[in-house]
Design an enzyme around this catalytic site. Structure first.
Site, PDB file in Angstrom:
ATOM      1  N   ASP A 163       0.784  -1.232   0.000  1.00 23.59           N
ATOM      2  CA  ASP A 163       0.000   0.000   0.000  1.00 23.59           C
ATOM      3  C   ASP A 163       0.822   1.290   0.000  1.00 23.59           C
ATOM      4  O   ASP A 163       0.589   2.180  -0.796  1.00 23.59           O
ATOM      5  CB  ASP A 163      -0.910   0.049   1.237  1.00 23.59           C
ATOM      6  N   TRP A 349       4.999  -0.955   4.386  1.00 25.50           N
ATOM      7  CA  TRP A 349       5.835  -1.414   3.267  1.00 25.50           C
ATOM      8  C   TRP A 349       7.007  -0.487   2.992  1.00 25.50           C
ATOM      9  O   TRP A 349       7.559  -0.487   1.897  1.00 25.50           O
ATOM     10  CB  TRP A 349       4.977  -1.594   2.017  1.00 25.50           C
ATOM     11  N   GLU A 392       2.044  -9.293  11.704  1.00 29.99           N
ATOM     12  CA  GLU A 392       1.683  -9.032  10.299  1.00 29.99           C
ATOM     13  C   GLU A 392       2.977  -8.820   9.491  1.00 29.99           C
ATOM     14  O   GLU A 392       3.122  -9.311   8.384  1.00 29.99           O
ATOM     15  CB  GLU A 392       0.776  -7.793  10.234  1.00 29.99           C
TER      16      GLU A 392
END
Ligand code: DGY
Length: 423
Positions: A163, A349, A392
């Site tokens: 993203d 990211w 995550e």
């Protein structure tokens, strides 16, 4: 250690199982996400092949008529997530988002099939998925490659799964945004906001959704209407790898047309990847179709390309780049180069390590017999889970967990690394 980790990983798969689909984690992501589900099916298949097929079949039951497989299927109501169905307004039942995600499904289906290739039910379920997988691949060339370059563009950062990568910064900054309907994010109250994309990035994400909604999610128009169109080598590598696996599967199961067309797509795509190669950087770069320029950022995109069946010299150069990154952090592979000014060790990211990326890159390294480097990635991945649980994603410098916890795909990748068969 491995027995304990394995049993914790299987527990997470079970806890996040909602019946026919699995949530990435409870709270932060309460629905079915496309590439999460596909990669999770690899882990499920280790104990329950039937359940793994169901995961993929549930996703494909919501494939659009044009061939697109949406990135989120909103199977039930939940206030935990933003943006929910009303924002997307795709007019589907159950609601889905209007974008897609990295098409890793065919890579996974091939591996599910190979667990029991002589079982009549497995053959039948695989055969029923083949045309659907093929329709999705074809959608990329029809709707995301109108000029027939051989590679697909993404029109929203969420499509890549990466993203808030630095790759999109300049392209997003160029977009002239109009008024955005006021919104309240949910992610920043469920996860540490310093691990998540910024408010400004969310405004761009939502502006693009508003725009696509005005075009009634007609994907035959969106590529040319979008102010963002980027060819991402990592995304395309996943597409090409899936096309290659689909071609092999189709050949084996006697679906000749799918096999031949897939082989033609693959040949054209591999040839077109050359246009993304940077001799200076020794890896692939994203390409901005709006300004027709490469994007020079030092992200993982150009390394993830190794997942595709690329020429050996290109793959070896990528392996060299990964070795360099290994000297710059404790845990491979950072999603952005730690020596770059834009690196942020724990923000989504822009630096963190993701086990799904490690898994795909490791798979590409094994193809070119870079076994030592593949082993380092495997060791680092398992050290992260051992130290910090099933996060995550992880900070590549100190190994701390980031984002959501008890994450399904991290558990699935752990299972894959511990029970590996390396294909
Ligand atoms: C999110 O909401 O964070 C997702 O990445 C979008 O799919």
């Amino acid at each position: 250690m491995s027995e304990r980790l394995l049993s914790r990983a299987f527990d997470i798969l079970e806890r996040n199982d909602m019946g026919g689909y699995t949530v990435p984690t409870h709270g932060l992501y309460p629905f079915q996400w496309n590439w999460d589900s596909c990669l999770v099916a690899l882990g499920q298949a280790r104990i329950d092949l039937d359940r793994a097929f169901t995961e993929i079949e549930t996703l494909f039951a919501h494939q659009w008529e044009d061939g697109m497989v949406p990135h989120i299927v909103f199977h039930r109501e939940s206030d935990d997530y933003f943006p929910g169905p009303a924002i997307w307004d795709t007019k589907r039942t159950p609601p889905t988002s209007g974008l897609t995600q990295p098409p890793v499904a065919a890579f996974v289906v091939r591996r599910l099939f190979e667990r029991a290739p002589d079982d009549a039910q497995v053959i039948d379920r695989t055969l029923r998925l083949l045309p659907r997988l093929f329709a999705w691949h074809r959608w990329f060339f029809e709707c995301r490659d109108p000029q027939g370059t051989g590679l697909a563009a993404i029109i929203h950062p969420w499509e890549t799964g990466r993203d808030n990568s630095v790759d999109w910064d300049e392209a997003l900054a160029r977009i002239e945004k109009g008024a955005i309907t006021p919104f309240t994010r949910r992610d920043t109250s469920l996860a540490d906001p310093s691990h998540r994309p910024t408010r400004e990035q969310y405004e761009a994400y939502l502006w693009l959704i508003q725009l696509f909604k005005e075009h009634r999610w007609d994907h035959r128009k969106l590529h040319d209407a979008s102010p963002l169109a980027i060819v991402d080598p990592g995304f395309n590598a996943i597409l090409l790898r899936s096309i290659s696996d689909l071609a092999d599967l189709a050949e084996r199961l006697g679906e000749h047309r799918i096999c031949e067309e897939s082989r033609a797509q693959l040949a054209a795509g591999i040839k077109a990847m050359e246009g993304l190669w940077s001799e200076e950087k020794g890896r692939y770069l994203c390409f901005d179709r709006i300004i027709e320029q490469p994007i020079e950022s030092d992200s993982i995109a150009g390394l993830l390309a190794i997942f595709a069946p690329l020429p050996r010299a290109r793959a070896s150069s990528i392996a060299d780049r990964i070795r360099e990154l290994g000297d710059r952090c404790d845990y491979l592979i950072p999603s952005h180069d730690p020596t770059s000014g834009a690196f942020e060790s724990s923000r989504y990211w822009r630096g963190p390590v993701w086990l799904i990326v490690n898994y795909m890159i490791r798979n590409g390294l094994i193809r070119i017999e870079e076994h030592d480097l593949a082993r380092r990635i495997e060791r680092d991945s398992l050290r992260l889970v051992e130290k910090s649980g099933f996060g995550e994603y992880y900070d590549p410098i100190d190994g701390n967990p980031c984002g959501g916890s008890d994450f399904t795909w991290t558990a699935a990748m752990t299972i894959e690394l511990l029970m590996k068969n390396d294909n």
